[in-house]
Design an enzyme around this catalytic site. Sequence first.
Site, mmCIF file in Angstrom:
data_model
loop_
_atom_site.group_PDB
_atom_site.id
_atom_site.type_symbol
_atom_site.label_atom_id
_atom_site.label_comp_id
_atom_site.label_asym_id
_atom_site.label_seq_id
_atom_site.Cartn_x
_atom_site.Cartn_y
_atom_site.Cartn_z
ATOM 1 N N GLU A 271 0.878 -1.174 0.087
ATOM 2 C CA GLU A 271 -0.051 -0.094 0.023
ATOM 3 C C GLU A 271 1.031 1.211 -0.116
ATOM 4 O O GLU A 271 0.488 2.117 -0.707
ATOM 5 C CB GLU A 271 -0.907 -0.094 1.337
ATOM 6 C CG GLU A 271 -2.003 -1.154 1.235
ATOM 7 C CD GLU A 271 -2.789 -1.072 -0.206
ATOM 8 O OE1 GLU A 271 -3.363 -0.066 -0.646
ATOM 9 O OE2 GLU A 271 -3.141 -2.235 -0.430
ATOM 10 N N TRP A 274 1.545 1.568 -3.460
ATOM 11 C CA TRP A 274 0.649 2.344 -4.026
ATOM 12 C C TRP A 274 0.811 4.000 -4.086
ATOM 13 O O TRP A 274 0.510 4.525 -4.951
ATOM 14 C CB TRP A 274 -0.937 2.170 -3.944
ATOM 15 C CG TRP A 274 -1.149 0.652 -4.580
ATOM 16 C CD1 TRP A 274 -1.379 -0.474 -4.140
ATOM 17 C CD2 TRP A 274 -1.832 0.744 -5.638
ATOM 18 N NE1 TRP A 274 -1.974 -1.252 -4.795
ATOM 19 C CE2 TRP A 274 -2.170 -0.598 -6.330
ATOM 20 C CE3 TRP A 274 -1.891 1.628 -6.908
ATOM 21 C CZ2 TRP A 274 -2.719 -1.034 -7.352
ATOM 22 C CZ3 TRP A 274 -2.387 1.294 -8.129
ATOM 23 C CH2 TRP A 274 -2.834 -0.195 -8.288
ATOM 24 N N TRP A 302 -20.642 12.262 -19.770
ATOM 25 C CA TRP A 302 -20.975 12.327 -18.410
ATOM 26 C C TRP A 302 -22.239 13.247 -18.337
ATOM 27 O O TRP A 302 -22.546 13.870 -19.186
ATOM 28 C CB TRP A 302 -19.811 13.436 -17.673
ATOM 29 C CG TRP A 302 -18.397 12.629 -17.843
ATOM 30 C CD1 TRP A 302 -17.474 13.016 -18.484
ATOM 31 C CD2 TRP A 302 -17.983 11.475 -17.092
ATOM 32 N NE1 TRP A 302 -16.400 12.227 -18.303
ATOM 33 C CE2 TRP A 302 -16.617 11.424 -17.419
ATOM 34 C CE3 TRP A 302 -18.413 10.502 -16.248
ATOM 35 C CZ2 TRP A 302 -15.863 10.183 -16.830
ATOM 36 C CZ3 TRP A 302 -17.947 9.660 -15.826
ATOM 37 C CH2 TRP A 302 -16.321 9.563 -15.996
ATOM 38 N N ASN A 337 -10.273 3.603 3.241
ATOM 39 C CA ASN A 337 -10.166 3.247 1.655
ATOM 40 C C ASN A 337 -11.482 2.569 0.910
ATOM 41 O O ASN A 337 -11.788 3.029 -0.081
ATOM 42 C CB ASN A 337 -8.823 2.439 1.665
ATOM 43 C CG ASN A 337 -8.445 2.317 0.228
ATOM 44 O OD1 ASN A 337 -8.357 3.140 -0.668
ATOM 45 N ND2 ASN A 337 -8.599 0.927 -0.306
ATOM 46 N N TRP A 355 -15.195 12.226 -12.871
ATOM 47 C CA TRP A 355 -14.208 12.036 -11.672
ATOM 48 C C TRP A 355 -13.734 13.316 -10.865
ATOM 49 O O TRP A 355 -13.290 13.270 -9.676
ATOM 50 C CB TRP A 355 -13.114 11.047 -11.920
ATOM 51 C CG TRP A 355 -12.200 11.372 -12.955
ATOM 52 C CD1 TRP A 355 -12.288 10.840 -14.507
ATOM 53 C CD2 TRP A 355 -11.107 12.008 -13.150
ATOM 54 N NE1 TRP A 355 -11.363 11.665 -15.221
ATOM 55 C CE2 TRP A 355 -10.349 12.475 -14.244
ATOM 56 C CE3 TRP A 355 -10.265 12.809 -11.901
ATOM 57 C CZ2 TRP A 355 -9.200 12.926 -14.551
ATOM 58 C CZ3 TRP A 355 -9.064 13.641 -12.190
ATOM 59 C CH2 TRP A 355 -8.739 13.717 -13.493
ATOM 60 N N TRP A 378 -8.763 8.629 -8.371
ATOM 61 C CA TRP A 378 -9.999 9.053 -8.617
ATOM 62 C C TRP A 378 -10.087 8.359 -10.187
ATOM 63 O O TRP A 378 -10.994 8.107 -10.556
ATOM 64 C CB TRP A 378 -10.228 10.502 -8.760
ATOM 65 C CG TRP A 378 -10.971 10.835 -7.549
ATOM 66 C CD1 TRP A 378 -10.502 11.491 -6.297
ATOM 67 C CD2 TRP A 378 -12.318 10.689 -7.306
ATOM 68 N NE1 TRP A 378 -11.578 11.393 -5.329
ATOM 69 C CE2 TRP A 378 -12.762 10.929 -5.673
ATOM 70 C CE3 TRP A 378 -13.336 10.115 -8.066
ATOM 71 C CZ2 TRP A 378 -13.961 10.619 -5.338
ATOM 72 C CZ3 TRP A 378 -14.870 9.931 -7.265
ATOM 73 C CH2 TRP A 378 -14.884 10.514 -6.035
HETATM 74 C C1 LIG Z 1 -11.161 8.264 -4.687
HETATM 75 C C2 LIG Z 1 -9.929 7.973 -3.832
HETATM 76 C C3 LIG Z 1 -9.276 9.152 -3.467
HETATM 77 C C4 LIG Z 1 -8.093 8.752 -2.543
HETATM 78 N N1 LIG Z 1 -7.230 10.239 -2.120
HETATM 79 C C5 LIG Z 1 -6.475 10.241 -1.408
HETATM 80 C C6 LIG Z 1 -5.650 11.435 -0.990
HETATM 81 O O1 LIG Z 1 -5.961 12.339 -1.350
HETATM 82 N N2 LIG Z 1 -4.504 11.298 -0.226
HETATM 83 C C7 LIG Z 1 -3.814 9.734 0.111
HETATM 84 O O2 LIG Z 1 -3.185 9.784 0.745
HETATM 85 N N3 LIG Z 1 -4.724 8.803 -0.202
HETATM 86 C C8 LIG Z 1 -5.813 8.885 -1.060
HETATM 87 N N4 LIG Z 1 -6.386 7.625 -1.341
HETATM 88 C C9 LIG Z 1 -5.839 6.357 -1.130
HETATM 89 C C10 LIG Z 1 -6.308 5.685 0.345
HETATM 90 O O3 LIG Z 1 -7.616 5.373 0.294
HETATM 91 C C11 LIG Z 1 -5.885 6.439 1.325
HETATM 92 O O4 LIG Z 1 -4.433 6.338 1.220
HETATM 93 C C12 LIG Z 1 -5.952 5.335 2.566
HETATM 94 O O5 LIG Z 1 -7.160 5.274 2.973
HETATM 95 C C13 LIG Z 1 -5.213 6.268 4.181
HETATM 96 O O6 LIG Z 1 -5.621 5.656 5.288
HETATM 97 P P1 LIG Z 1 -4.798 4.853 5.932
HETATM 98 O O7 LIG Z 1 -3.526 5.823 6.199
HETATM 99 O O8 LIG Z 1 -5.336 4.318 7.202
HETATM 100 O O9 LIG Z 1 -4.022 3.552 5.032
HETATM 101 P P2 LIG Z 1 -3.412 2.386 5.303
HETATM 102 O O10 LIG Z 1 -4.251 1.024 4.906
HETATM 103 O O11 LIG Z 1 -3.121 2.059 6.615
HETATM 104 O O12 LIG Z 1 -2.153 2.295 4.299
HETATM 105 C C14 LIG Z 1 -0.939 2.941 4.656
HETATM 106 C C15 LIG Z 1 -0.497 4.028 3.780
HETATM 107 O O13 LIG Z 1 -0.405 3.794 2.433
HETATM 108 C C16 LIG Z 1 -0.787 4.770 1.507
HETATM 109 N N5 LIG Z 1 -2.019 3.965 0.841
HETATM 110 C C17 LIG Z 1 -2.742 3.073 1.137
HETATM 111 N N6 LIG Z 1 -3.613 2.943 0.320
HETATM 112 C C18 LIG Z 1 -3.383 3.632 -1.186
HETATM 113 C C19 LIG Z 1 -3.772 3.851 -2.174
HETATM 114 N N7 LIG Z 1 -4.927 3.154 -2.606
HETATM 115 N N8 LIG Z 1 -3.248 4.696 -2.968
HETATM 116 C C20 LIG Z 1 -2.126 5.483 -2.375
HETATM 117 N N9 LIG Z 1 -1.663 5.549 -1.267
HETATM 118 C C21 LIG Z 1 -2.423 4.499 -0.602
HETATM 119 C C22 LIG Z 1 -1.133 5.709 2.347
HETATM 120 O O14 LIG Z 1 -0.078 6.642 2.452
HETATM 121 C C23 LIG Z 1 -1.595 5.394 3.555
HETATM 122 O O15 LIG Z 1 -1.386 6.000 4.421
HETATM 123 C C24 LIG Z 1 -7.443 7.833 -2.131
HETATM 124 C C25 LIG Z 1 -8.390 6.279 -2.608
HETATM 125 C C26 LIG Z 1 -9.521 6.614 -3.264
HETATM 126 C C27 LIG Z 1 -10.235 5.527 -3.789
#
Ligand SMILES: Cc1cc2nc3c(=O)[nH]c(=O)nc-3n(C[C@H](O)[C@H](O)[C@H](O)COP(=O)(O)OP(=O)(O)OC[C@H]3O[C@@H](n4cnc5c(N)ncnc54)[C@H](O)[C@@H]3O)c2cc1C
Length: 474
Positions: A271, A274, A302, A337, A355, A378
């Site tokens: 993650e 990602w 759209w 997420n 989006w 997005w």
């Molecule tokens: C529509 C949409 C918009 C999003 N916008 C953002 C945003 O503006 N900023 C953001 O940081 N994340 C974004 N995310 C990705 C993800 O949802 C969040 O990073 C995550 O939910 C953060 O929660 P956490 O720290 O508990 O994640 P954890 O599951 O604990 O993951 C640890 C870290 O990994 C990174 N991470 C995890 N999943 C993703 C992912 N899919 N993509 C990129 N990095 C990831 C984050 O830095 C996160 O803090 C988005 C996802 C979606 C579907």
Amino acid sequence: MSTAIFWFRQDLRLQDNPALYAACHAGHDILPIYILDEENCDWPMGGASKVWLHHSLTHLNQKLGGRLQCFSGDAKAILKTLCNTHDIKHIYWNRCYEPWRIKRDSAIKTLCTEQNIACYSDNASLLWEPWQVSKQDGTAYKVFTPYYKKGCLYAEAPRKPLPAPKHLNLADLSPKNALTIDALSLCPTRSWGEEIITDWKIGEDHAHAKLSDFMDGGLTNYKDGRNFPNKANVSRLSPHLHFGEISPNQAWYAAAQASAPEQDVTCFKSELGWREFSYYLLYHFPELPHKNFQDKFDAFPWHDDQEYLSAWQKGQTGYPIIDAAMRELYQTGYMHNRPRMIVGSFLVKNLLYPWQAGEKWFWDCLFDADLASNSASWQWVAGSGADAAPYFRIFNPITQSEKFDPDGQYIKKYVPELKHVPASLIHKPWDMTISEQRMYNAVIGKDYPAPIIDVKETRERALAAYSSIKQVQD
Ligand SMILES: Cc1cc2nc3c(=O)[nH]c(=O)nc-3n(C[C@H](O)[C@H](O)[C@H](O)COP(=O)(O)OP(=O)(O)OC[C@H]3O[C@@H](n4cnc5c(N)ncnc54)[C@H](O)[C@@H]3O)c2cc1C
């Protein structure tokens, strides 16, 4: 002892701060500064981010004994004045990767060369620099798995975290035009700014406490548990990572050393991968925040002229999982997420909004609003991005809700109108009989909205819209 400016940006911490470490190691007295540069920025910070920034700067300032100097305006002009006024010949910062910042920082580097000022920059926010990873033919990866597995994991291991500098000597300077943190006016006057912050502890020390709690607890079962919004299996580190209160390197190595099962550690690291991939895409495809990555989506029909956007934003769609998630976002500055994917799919597929409408709302409401992750995600949800979910994968909010919030606890937390409704009925409250609705104080259309659209019909409409661009393409 010569003085160096240390310019804090997305690295609001003292530990594992490579450029700060280098400045101190070189023996400089440090003038720590922060610049709110809204003049060069073509993507101004959203409301929630500003609130977070205010508190994060306050925490950092306390760690610096109240010596952080804040400025507002064109960074280039501010740095030039500071260097000229105080005869400073060294500036240190850690790199940022947003296109506007890259452009601005290049201009500052040119100015420094002209003025004989040494500029040092380092990497504090990514595990791998975007230019270090490429396919064998030298082009950029567009698919996550080979990017991560072949490009990143086979490359050099991420840098090990550094300690805080042993000797941080602060320069005895008080620049004339420096502002207090309050004077940056980051907090809105309305009470929303105070309310959303109540669940959070902001700043480097709290970020570490959270990382450590997560490593001891939620990381075990992360791989499965991360899908359930009501489980404590996600780290909630994203805003801390975005503002650089903690580095991805610290998170990566903490996970590597944790005693959690291997599959959970591997999943957590991926993650973080990602996050890297999002920055990688933004660096190589700087139009990602506003332009479809796949051109064929330019012709997508759209329907952004409808009146549903506000119902989606306010959590009044009549779909409990969607409403819970959208209210979580507005009330806490965060959304888990899994619901991010569900509400995203609902907006761009069931409601057929572009989006960018969702990206914009998230940008304003999320504490972790991040140009790279928000735009890449997005576009992923919409199907228009790199390695995106295929457009025809349309999340059904009812089955997602039944699967990932089976007992309805997440819904009940944010949709109190449904708090008496039993789990067996909460995912489709409109199916309740009138007497059930009365019994549970949840009369549809009165206490809680009726669904604004039919998910089956709108699914068919979305697939038809998608076929139309497939034909354009084929
Ligand atoms: C529509 C949409 C918009 C999003 N916008 C953002 C945003 O503006 N900023 C953001 O940081 N994340 C974004 N995310 C990705 C993800 O949802 C969040 O990073 C995550 O939910 C953060 O929660 P956490 O720290 O508990 O994640 P954890 O599951 O604990 O993951 C640890 C870290 O990994 C990174 N991470 C995890 N999943 C993703 C992912 N899919 N993509 C990129 N990095 C990831 C984050 O830095 C996160 O803090 C988005 C996802 C979606 C579907």
